[in-house]
Design a protein around this motif. Structure first.
Motif, PDB file in Angstrom:
ATOM      1  N   THR A  39       0.936  -1.285  -0.058  1.00 33.14           N
ATOM      2  CA  THR A  39       0.054   0.030  -0.079  1.00 33.14           C
ATOM      3  C   THR A  39       0.665   1.100   0.008  1.00 33.14           C
ATOM      4  OG1 THR A  39      -0.100   0.145   2.243  1.00 33.14           O
ATOM      5  CG2 THR A  39      -1.742  -1.206   1.403  1.00 33.14           C
ATOM      6  N   GLU A  40       2.176   1.081  -0.191  1.00 30.25           N
ATOM      7  CA  GLU A  40       2.990   2.121  -0.330  1.00 30.25           C
ATOM      8  C   GLU A  40       2.961   2.996   1.071  1.00 30.25           C
ATOM      9  OE1 GLU A  40       2.444   4.981  -3.286  1.00 30.25           O
ATOM     10  OE2 GLU A  40       1.933   3.406  -4.713  1.00 30.25           O
ATOM     11  N   CYS A  41       2.647   1.972   2.084  1.00 30.27           N
ATOM     12  CA  CYS A  41       2.511   2.466   3.655  1.00 30.27           C
ATOM     13  C   CYS A  41       1.309   3.357   3.909  1.00 30.27           C
ATOM     14  CB  CYS A  41       3.834   2.821   4.133  1.00 30.27           C
ATOM     15  SG  CYS A  41       5.333   1.857   4.494  1.00 30.27           S
ATOM     16  N   VAL A  42       0.562   3.579   3.006  1.00 32.33           N
ATOM     17  CA  VAL A  42      -0.641   4.441   3.053  1.00 32.33           C
ATOM     18  C   VAL A  42      -1.612   3.761   4.000  1.00 32.33           C
ATOM     19  CG1 VAL A  42      -2.752   4.993   1.898  1.00 32.33           C
ATOM     20  CG2 VAL A  42      -0.846   5.419   0.659  1.00 32.33           C
ATOM     21  N   GLY A  43      -1.929   4.378   5.167  1.00 35.00           N
ATOM     22  CA  GLY A  43      -2.643   4.021   6.412  1.00 35.00           C
ATOM     23  C   GLY A  43      -1.747   3.599   7.286  1.00 35.00           C
ATOM     24  N   HIS A  44      -0.258   3.579   7.322  1.00 37.44           N
ATOM     25  CA  HIS A  44       0.470   3.258   8.335  1.00 37.44           C
ATOM     26  C   HIS A  44       1.433   4.344   8.574  1.00 37.44           C
ATOM     27  CE1 HIS A  44      -0.461  -0.987   8.688  1.00 37.44           C
ATOM     28  NE2 HIS A  44      -0.500  -1.010   7.404  1.00 37.44           N
ATOM     29  N   PHE A  45       2.041   5.048   7.380  1.00 35.84           N
ATOM     30  CA  PHE A  45       3.151   6.058   7.854  1.00 35.84           C
ATOM     31  C   PHE A  45       2.636   6.897   6.565  1.00 35.84           C
ATOM     32  CE2 PHE A  45       4.911   2.098   9.040  1.00 35.84           C
ATOM     33  CZ  PHE A  45       5.404   2.397  10.396  1.00 35.84           C
ATOM     34  N   ASP A  46       3.557   8.260   6.519  1.00 35.87           N
ATOM     35  CA  ASP A  46       3.578   9.268   5.667  1.00 35.87           C
ATOM     36  C   ASP A  46       4.256   9.054   4.273  1.00 35.87           C
ATOM     37  OD1 ASP A  46       1.959  10.659   7.141  1.00 35.87           O
ATOM     38  OD2 ASP A  46       3.514  11.715   8.302  1.00 35.87           O
ATOM     39  N   GLU A  47       5.270   7.917   4.318  1.00 39.36           N
ATOM     40  CA  GLU A  47       6.034   7.750   3.350  1.00 39.36           C
ATOM     41  C   GLU A  47       6.365   6.197   3.326  1.00 39.36           C
ATOM     42  OE1 GLU A  47       9.648   9.399   3.137  1.00 39.36           O
ATOM     43  OE2 GLU A  47      10.376   8.962   5.359  1.00 39.36           O
ATOM     44  N   PRO A  48       6.499   5.517   2.119  1.00 44.67           N
ATOM     45  CA  PRO A  48       6.926   4.036   2.214  1.00 44.67           C
ATOM     46  C   PRO A  48       8.308   3.789   2.972  1.00 44.67           C
ATOM     47  CG  PRO A  48       6.329   4.809  -0.171  1.00 44.67           C
ATOM     48  CD  PRO A  48       6.605   5.947   0.555  1.00 44.67           C
ATOM     49  N   GLN A  49       8.001   3.076   4.165  1.00 41.23           N
ATOM     50  CA  GLN A  49       9.297   2.652   4.773  1.00 41.23           C
ATOM     51  C   GLN A  49      10.305   2.132   4.290  1.00 41.23           C
ATOM     52  OE1 GLN A  49       9.220   4.035   8.294  1.00 41.23           O
ATOM     53  NE2 GLN A  49       7.929   5.027   7.003  1.00 41.23           N
ATOM     54  N   CYS A  50      10.171   1.000   3.411  1.00 37.05           N
ATOM     55  CA  CYS A  50      11.349   0.447   2.509  1.00 37.05           C
ATOM     56  C   CYS A  50      12.084   1.430   1.976  1.00 37.05           C
ATOM     57  CB  CYS A  50      10.761  -0.711   1.808  1.00 37.05           C
ATOM     58  SG  CYS A  50       9.596  -0.186   0.334  1.00 37.05           S
ATOM     59  N   GLN A  51      11.533   2.429   1.009  1.00 36.61           N
ATOM     60  CA  GLN A  51      12.143   3.316   0.268  1.00 36.61           C
ATOM     61  C   GLN A  51      12.979   4.045   1.280  1.00 36.61           C
ATOM     62  OE1 GLN A  51       8.961   5.429  -2.000  1.00 36.61           O
ATOM     63  NE2 GLN A  51       9.728   4.754  -3.684  1.00 36.61           N
ATOM     64  N   ALA A  52      12.483   4.729   2.190  1.00 32.98           N
ATOM     65  CA  ALA A  52      12.955   5.470   3.380  1.00 32.98           C
ATOM     66  C   ALA A  52      14.399   4.796   3.802  1.00 32.98           C
ATOM     67  CB  ALA A  52      12.084   5.978   4.388  1.00 32.98           C
ATOM     68  N   LEU A  53      14.458   3.561   3.988  1.00 34.33           N
ATOM     69  CA  LEU A  53      15.329   2.821   4.637  1.00 34.33           C
ATOM     70  C   LEU A  53      16.249   2.131   3.737  1.00 34.33           C
ATOM     71  CD1 LEU A  53      13.400   1.208   7.386  1.00 34.33           C
ATOM     72  CD2 LEU A  53      14.909   3.147   7.631  1.00 34.33           C
ATOM     73  N   CYS A  54      16.013   1.984   2.584  1.00 27.13           N
ATOM     74  CA  CYS A  54      16.962   1.501   1.655  1.00 27.13           C
ATOM     75  C   CYS A  54      18.307   2.149   1.269  1.00 27.13           C
ATOM     76  CB  CYS A  54      16.361   1.123   0.263  1.00 27.13           C
ATOM     77  SG  CYS A  54      17.325   0.277  -0.947  1.00 27.13           S
ATOM     78  N   VAL A  56      20.461   1.624  -0.992  1.00 22.18           N
ATOM     79  CA  VAL A  56      20.891   1.661  -2.356  1.00 22.18           C
ATOM     80  C   VAL A  56      20.008   2.374  -3.332  1.00 22.18           C
ATOM     81  CG1 VAL A  56      22.741  -0.172  -2.079  1.00 22.18           C
ATOM     82  CG2 VAL A  56      20.357  -0.801  -2.733  1.00 22.18           C
ATOM     83  N   ALA A  57      19.136   2.679  -2.685  1.00 22.87           N
ATOM     84  CA  ALA A  57      17.806   3.279  -3.441  1.00 22.87           C
ATOM     85  C   ALA A  57      17.273   2.122  -4.621  1.00 22.87           C
ATOM     86  CB  ALA A  57      18.274   4.777  -3.799  1.00 22.87           C
ATOM     87  N   CYS A  58      16.972   1.105  -4.411  1.00 24.99           N
ATOM     88  CA  CYS A  58      16.522   0.371  -5.562  1.00 24.99           C
ATOM     89  C   CYS A  58      15.142   0.039  -5.409  1.00 24.99           C
ATOM     90  CB  CYS A  58      17.690  -1.224  -5.307  1.00 24.99           C
ATOM     91  SG  CYS A  58      17.243  -1.926  -3.937  1.00 24.99           S
ATOM     92  N   ILE A  59      14.046   0.784  -4.741  1.00 20.88           N
ATOM     93  CA  ILE A  59      12.962   0.283  -4.718  1.00 20.88           C
ATOM     94  C   ILE A  59      11.938   1.554  -5.173  1.00 20.88           C
ATOM     95  CG2 ILE A  59      10.927  -0.211  -3.175  1.00 20.88           C
ATOM     96  CD1 ILE A  59      13.275  -1.015  -1.121  1.00 20.88           C
ATOM     97  N   PRO A  60      11.994   1.698  -6.591  1.00 20.25           N
ATOM     98  CA  PRO A  60      11.084   2.559  -7.193  1.00 20.25           C
ATOM     99  C   PRO A  60       9.496   2.231  -7.246  1.00 20.25           C
ATOM    100  CG  PRO A  60      12.004   1.337  -8.775  1.00 20.25           C
ATOM    101  CD  PRO A  60      12.712   0.675  -7.637  1.00 20.25           C
ATOM    102  N   PHE A  61       8.600   2.997  -7.628  1.00 24.22           N
ATOM    103  CA  PHE A  61       7.179   2.793  -7.888  1.00 24.22           C
ATOM    104  C   PHE A  61       7.144   1.934  -9.174  1.00 24.22           C
ATOM    105  CE2 PHE A  61       7.140   6.818  -5.601  1.00 24.22           C
ATOM    106  CZ  PHE A  61       6.225   6.387  -4.471  1.00 24.22           C
ATOM    107  N   ASN A  62       6.417   0.837  -9.129  1.00 22.49           N
ATOM    108  CA  ASN A  62       6.141  -0.005 -10.107  1.00 22.49           C
ATOM    109  C   ASN A  62       5.177   0.702 -11.196  1.00 22.49           C
ATOM    110  OD1 ASN A  62       5.551  -1.998 -11.765  1.00 22.49           O
ATOM    111  ND2 ASN A  62       5.428  -3.666  -9.900  1.00 22.49           N
ATOM    112  N   PRO A  63       5.763   1.054 -12.451  1.00 17.96           N
ATOM    113  CA  PRO A  63       4.753   1.755 -13.239  1.00 17.96           C
ATOM    114  C   PRO A  63       3.851   0.622 -13.873  1.00 17.96           C
ATOM    115  CG  PRO A  63       7.081   0.914 -14.195  1.00 17.96           C
ATOM    116  CD  PRO A  63       7.193   1.031 -12.798  1.00 17.96           C
TER     117      PRO A  63
END
Length: 86
Positions: A39-54, A56-63
């Motif tokens: 859910t891109e962390c919608v309902g839990h956090f303001d931003e996707p936690q995996c993206q924020a913590l990664c 190597v920045a290897c977690i983009p949005f899936n087009p």
């Protein structure tokens, strides 16, 4: 839109335990995100936690998996309801 882990993933294990929807799991070679649970962390956090913590920045949005914020919130509500009854 769900998120996607690319092959730049170094399997550092940071993202998987932080996913509130249990959408991240080890695939054949790298971690993968289940778009049915992300859910891109919608309902839990303001931003996707995996993206924020990664590191190597290897977690983009899936087009290939586009969803509105309303659709993500509805998915969050479904997943939360299923978790509370299961």
């Amino acid at each position: 839109m769900a998120l996607l882990i690319t092959d730049e993933c170094i399997n550092c294990d940071v993202c998987e335990p932080e996913c509130p929807n249990d959408a991240i799991s080890m695939g054949e070679e790298i971690y993968e995100i289940d778009p049915h649970k992300c859910t891109e962390c919608v309902g839990h956090f303001d931003e996707p936690q995996c993206q924020a913590l990664c590191p190597v920045a290897c977690i983009p949005f899936n087009p290939a998996w586009r969803e509105t914020r309303e659709e993500l919130m509805a998915k969050y509500e479904r997943l939360t309801a299923a978790k509370n009854t299961g």
